[in-house]
Design a protein around this motif. Structure first.
Motif, PDB file in Angstrom:
ATOM      1  N   ILE A  57       0.840  -1.206   0.000  1.00 52.71           N
ATOM      2  CA  ILE A  57       0.000   0.000   0.000  1.00 52.71           C
ATOM      3  C   ILE A  57       0.874   1.254   0.000  1.00 52.71           C
ATOM      4  O   ILE A  57       0.562   2.242  -0.672  1.00 52.71           O
ATOM      5  CB  ILE A  57      -0.969  -0.021   1.197  1.00 52.71           C
ATOM      6  N   ALA A  58       1.979   1.219   0.751  1.00 55.70           N
ATOM      7  CA  ALA A  58       2.898   2.368   0.753  1.00 55.70           C
ATOM      8  C   ALA A  58       3.454   2.619  -0.647  1.00 55.70           C
ATOM      9  O   ALA A  58       3.571   3.768  -1.094  1.00 55.70           O
ATOM     10  CB  ALA A  58       4.033   2.120   1.742  1.00 55.70           C
ATOM     11  N   LEU A  59       3.775   1.539  -1.341  1.00 53.89           N
ATOM     12  CA  LEU A  59       4.291   1.666  -2.714  1.00 53.89           C
ATOM     13  C   LEU A  59       3.208   2.182  -3.654  1.00 53.89           C
ATOM     14  O   LEU A  59       3.470   2.996  -4.550  1.00 53.89           O
ATOM     15  CB  LEU A  59       4.821   0.303  -3.180  1.00 53.89           C
ATOM     16  N   MET A  60       1.965   1.723  -3.455  1.00 55.91           N
ATOM     17  CA  MET A  60       0.860   2.211  -4.281  1.00 55.91           C
ATOM     18  C   MET A  60       0.625   3.704  -4.068  1.00 55.91           C
ATOM     19  O   MET A  60       0.382   4.452  -5.019  1.00 55.91           O
ATOM     20  CB  MET A  60      -0.411   1.416  -3.985  1.00 55.91           C
ATOM     21  N   LEU A  61       0.712   4.151  -2.814  1.00 57.41           N
ATOM     22  CA  LEU A  61       0.549   5.579  -2.529  1.00 57.41           C
ATOM     23  C   LEU A  61       1.622   6.397  -3.229  1.00 57.41           C
ATOM     24  O   LEU A  61       1.345   7.481  -3.771  1.00 57.41           O
ATOM     25  CB  LEU A  61       0.603   5.826  -1.023  1.00 57.41           C
ATOM     26  N   ALA A  62       2.838   5.890  -3.227  1.00 61.39           N
ATOM     27  CA  ALA A  62       3.929   6.595  -3.922  1.00 61.39           C
ATOM     28  C   ALA A  62       3.645   6.686  -5.416  1.00 61.39           C
ATOM     29  O   ALA A  62       3.872   7.725  -6.050  1.00 61.39           O
ATOM     30  CB  ALA A  62       5.256   5.870  -3.669  1.00 61.39           C
ATOM     31  N   GLN A  63       3.123   5.588  -5.992  1.00 58.83           N
ATOM     32  CA  GLN A  63       2.796   5.590  -7.422  1.00 58.83           C
ATOM     33  C   GLN A  63       1.616   6.512  -7.732  1.00 58.83           C
ATOM     34  O   GLN A  63       1.566   7.158  -8.772  1.00 58.83           O
ATOM     35  CB  GLN A  63       2.480   4.157  -7.885  1.00 58.83           C
ATOM     36  N   ILE A  64       0.661   6.576  -6.800  1.00 57.73           N
ATOM     37  CA  ILE A  64      -0.478   7.489  -6.976  1.00 57.73           C
ATOM     38  C   ILE A  64       0.015   8.923  -7.054  1.00 57.73           C
ATOM     39  O   ILE A  64      -0.434   9.716  -7.893  1.00 57.73           O
ATOM     40  CB  ILE A  64      -1.489   7.313  -5.826  1.00 57.73           C
ATOM     41  N   GLU A  65       0.951   9.264  -6.181  1.00 57.61           N
ATOM     42  CA  GLU A  65       1.493  10.637  -6.186  1.00 57.61           C
ATOM     43  C   GLU A  65       2.208  10.930  -7.498  1.00 57.61           C
ATOM     44  O   GLU A  65       2.061  12.015  -8.078  1.00 57.61           O
ATOM     45  CB  GLU A  65       2.442  10.818  -5.005  1.00 57.61           C
ATOM     46  N   ILE A  66       2.971   9.967  -8.002  1.00 54.82           N
ATOM     47  CA  ILE A  66       3.682  10.150  -9.274  1.00 54.82           C
ATOM     48  C   ILE A  66       2.685  10.331 -10.413  1.00 54.82           C
ATOM     49  O   ILE A  66       2.814  11.242 -11.233  1.00 54.82           O
ATOM     50  CB  ILE A  66       4.609   8.941  -9.545  1.00 54.82           C
ATOM     51  N   CYS A  67       1.683   9.442 -10.472  1.00 52.07           N
ATOM     52  CA  CYS A  67       0.682   9.514 -11.546  1.00 52.07           C
ATOM     53  C   CYS A  67      -0.106  10.823 -11.479  1.00 52.07           C
ATOM     54  O   CYS A  67      -0.374  11.453 -12.510  1.00 52.07           O
ATOM     55  CB  CYS A  67      -0.277   8.325 -11.467  1.00 52.07           C
ATOM     56  N   ILE A  75      -8.171   7.542   2.063  1.00 46.50           N
ATOM     57  CA  ILE A  75      -8.460   8.971   2.145  1.00 46.50           C
ATOM     58  C   ILE A  75      -7.278   9.783   1.623  1.00 46.50           C
ATOM     59  O   ILE A  75      -7.446  10.727   0.844  1.00 46.50           O
ATOM     60  CB  ILE A  75      -8.770   9.370   3.599  1.00 46.50           C
ATOM     61  N   LEU A  76      -6.067   9.415   2.028  1.00 46.70           N
ATOM     62  CA  LEU A  76      -4.868  10.128   1.584  1.00 46.70           C
ATOM     63  C   LEU A  76      -4.733  10.066   0.068  1.00 46.70           C
ATOM     64  O   LEU A  76      -4.410  11.070  -0.579  1.00 46.70           O
ATOM     65  CB  LEU A  76      -3.629   9.538   2.260  1.00 46.70           C
ATOM     66  N   ALA A  77      -4.993   8.884  -0.506  1.00 48.20           N
ATOM     67  CA  ALA A  77      -4.916   8.733  -1.960  1.00 48.20           C
ATOM     68  C   ALA A  77      -5.908   9.662  -2.653  1.00 48.20           C
ATOM     69  O   ALA A  77      -5.569  10.332  -3.639  1.00 48.20           O
ATOM     70  CB  ALA A  77      -5.192   7.280  -2.346  1.00 48.20           C
TER      71      ALA A  77
END
Length: 554
Positions: free
Chosen positions: A244-254, A282-284
């Motif tokens: 999930i931490a990695l997905m959040l990082a990718q969400i920010e990049i995208c 929520i953060l995403a």
């Protein structure tokens, strides 16, 4: 009993027992001795039993009793009953903790109790209320309760309609809970009558189809996410937190790259991987929403400042991202007279000329500037364009009807607000007072009567389908009548169709038959789904036929 569950943020007033238990590294049991007595601590499924003692002669009996109680609490039925009783007796400050302790036992019985608690939430002070409702939403999301789904949708409906205002975290918690319930429950059976919308459905923001149970990102997106394989490996290894931490990082990049569709799919992936990861979900959503807002330029906001004042921040951002933004060169045709184009055009920069073609010539009607909208007449109604639009060098944002409908759930009020705002841009009849630009060649006579309509499938072949409408007016060149449709798309399908009509007015025993084509369809009653149909005859009526039809000739 002391509840030691870690739920979300720590309570504002932390009990001293939290600190003591943390210092003891959360022991299974502990004995604390003081000069005038002591305490015995015993861990259970739902928190710590804390027993105060003046002396220690009964310590062994107390230990035995606590062990027996712990054994009873291992029974989920008993444990749930105890927690519900404790929730009932707790003051509002401690209720949020007990609600989260019920999460592992969430079912329809607990949902019923929490729904009742929501009913008295208005009496709770705001700071506690937001946390209370947020925690209730989390537990309801896991309850698989149809009643919970209905209540949460109603809460969201009231928020989006402006009846209530939800805290952002509560709104997201309710949205996530509804999404969880939609995955767990069968689809709702609509009880609305044909042609009407289920009012509860409007409460939900726009949602995509659930992802596969394997918690995998759709292949079309997975191939484009650099860390996609790594995320899947982490999930397969059971390392949800790292994934999930990695997905959040990718969400920010995208999101920074304005790849919002991919970012939203990644957010849905988090929900699929761990539906209880509320804060991460929520953060995403906040990351995506923030970048959507930042992607709208100051120049664009300045041009559409008045429109932004009519819409909420979320509505304005959603509208912007629902549109296609295109540059038209000078002289380029945006839309041609005679076309059916269900699109609303927003002029972001430059100018657009509206003109009419008639008798082999062009007649300029109006020149529009940045900040003006055209196409409202054909967008909100259903009609063929009676004019053309030519760019004089312009940047134009285009909103299709389908894209507006896609905003229905996330922004249910936007259609009405947009329709009201566009009224100021509708062209008046005075625009067409120039020579050769009038759109009506014959006088229309308002009169009541009946119209039998039959669609023509092929040349000379009349379909078996027919319907009857109410006559509104008639002229030598055509007529207008009303019909009722259950859905707008059925009314749209009638546009441009060849039809045969038989007309009989209330003032004449004679009927008139004509072939023609449907030129416009206008909705004049959104509640009753009544539409006005405008038909143009292939062969005009004579003056005598019109007079006979309206009863002037017997």
């Amino acid at each position: 009993m002391h509840d030691n569950s870690e739920v979300g943020e720590k309570a504002e007033h932390v009990s001293p027992w939290h600190a003591i238990i943390d210092q003891l590294h959360s022991p299974v049991e502990a004995e604390l001795f003081f000069e005038q007595g002591g305490y015995y601590l015993h861990s259970t499924e739902i928190g710590y039993l804390i027993v105060g003692m003046n002396g220690f002669d009964r310590l062994q009996n107390i230990k035995a009793a606590c062990t027996q109680l712990k054994a009873k609490l291992s029974d989920s039925t008993i444990c749930k009953k105890v927690l519900l009783r404790m929730l009932q007796d707790a003051d509002d400050t401690h209720k949020p903790q007990f609600i989260m302790a019920l999460l592992p036992f969430a079912d329809e019985e607990i949902a019923e109790k929490l729904i009742a608690l929501l009913g008295r939430n208005a009496q709770v002070i705001p700071q506690i209320s937001a946390k209370l409702v947020g925690n209730i939403c989390q537990v309801l999301g896991q309850s698989a309760s149809p009643a919970a789904r209905q209540v949460l949708k109603k809460i969201l409906q009231d928020h989006y309609s402006g009846k209530t205002v939800l805290d952002n975290e509560v709104r997201y918690a309710a949205q996530v809970a509804v999404a969880q319930l939609e995955l767990a429950l069968p689809p709702e059976t609509s009880t609305a009558s044909p042609g009407t919308d289920n009012p509860v459905a409007k409460a939900l923001p726009e949602t995509k189809p659930p992802l596969a149970a394997s918690s995998s990102l759709p292949k079309s997106y997975a191939a484009q996410v650099p860390e996609g394989p790594k995320i899947e490996d982490l999930l397969h290894q059971g390392k949800k937190g790292d994934a999930i931490a990695l997905m959040l990082a990718q969400i920010e990049i995208c999101a920074h790259k304005k790849q919002f569709d991919m970012a939203e799919h990644l957010r849905d992936w988090i929900l699929q991987a761990d539906s209880t990861a509320l804060r991460e979900i929520i953060l995403a959503a906040e990351i995506i929403e923030e970048q959507k807002n930042l992607s709208i330029s100051d120049a664009y906001r300045a041009v559409w400042a008045k429109l932004a004042g009519k819409l909420s921040t979320e509505e304005f951002s959603s509208l912007y991202h629902a549109m296609v933004h295109k540059h038209y060169k000078t002289g380029e045709i945006v839309v041609d007279q005679g076309q059916f184009v269900s699109t609303l055009f927003f002029i972001d920069r430059g100018k657009v000329q509206l003109f009419s073609a008639s008798h082999g010539g062009e007649y300029a009607l109006k020149t529009l500037d940045a900040g003006e909208i055209f196409g409202a007449e054909t967008f909100f109604d259903i009609s063929i364009w009676t004019m053309s639009a030519r760019s004089l060098g312009a940047d134009i944002s285009q909103l299709t009807w389908d894209r507006l409908l896609s905003l229905k759930e996330s922004c249910p009020a936007i259609r009405t607000k947009l329709m009201d705002y566009c009224n100021q841009f509708k062209l008046t009849n005075i625009t067409f007072d120039k020579p050769g630009t009038t759109r009506r060649r014959f006088e229309r006579v308002k009169i009541s009567g009946k119209v039998a309509v039959a669609l023509v499938k092929n040349i000379g072949e009349e379909s078996l389908f027919g319907t009857k409408g109410n006559l509104i007016d008639i002229s030598r060149g055509g007529l207008a009548f009303s019909l009722r449709f259950s859905k707008k798309k059925n009314a749209v399908a009638l546009l441009g169709q060849d039809v045969n009509v038989t007309v009989r007015t209330d003032l004449s025993p004679h009927s008139v038959q004509r072939k023609g084509v449907i030129k416009a369809v206008q909705c004049h009653d959104f509640v009753g789904n009544d539409y006005t149909i405008h038909m143009e005859f292939q062969e005009t009526l004579s003056s005598a036929e019109v007079s006979q039809a309206i009863g002037r000739i017997r």
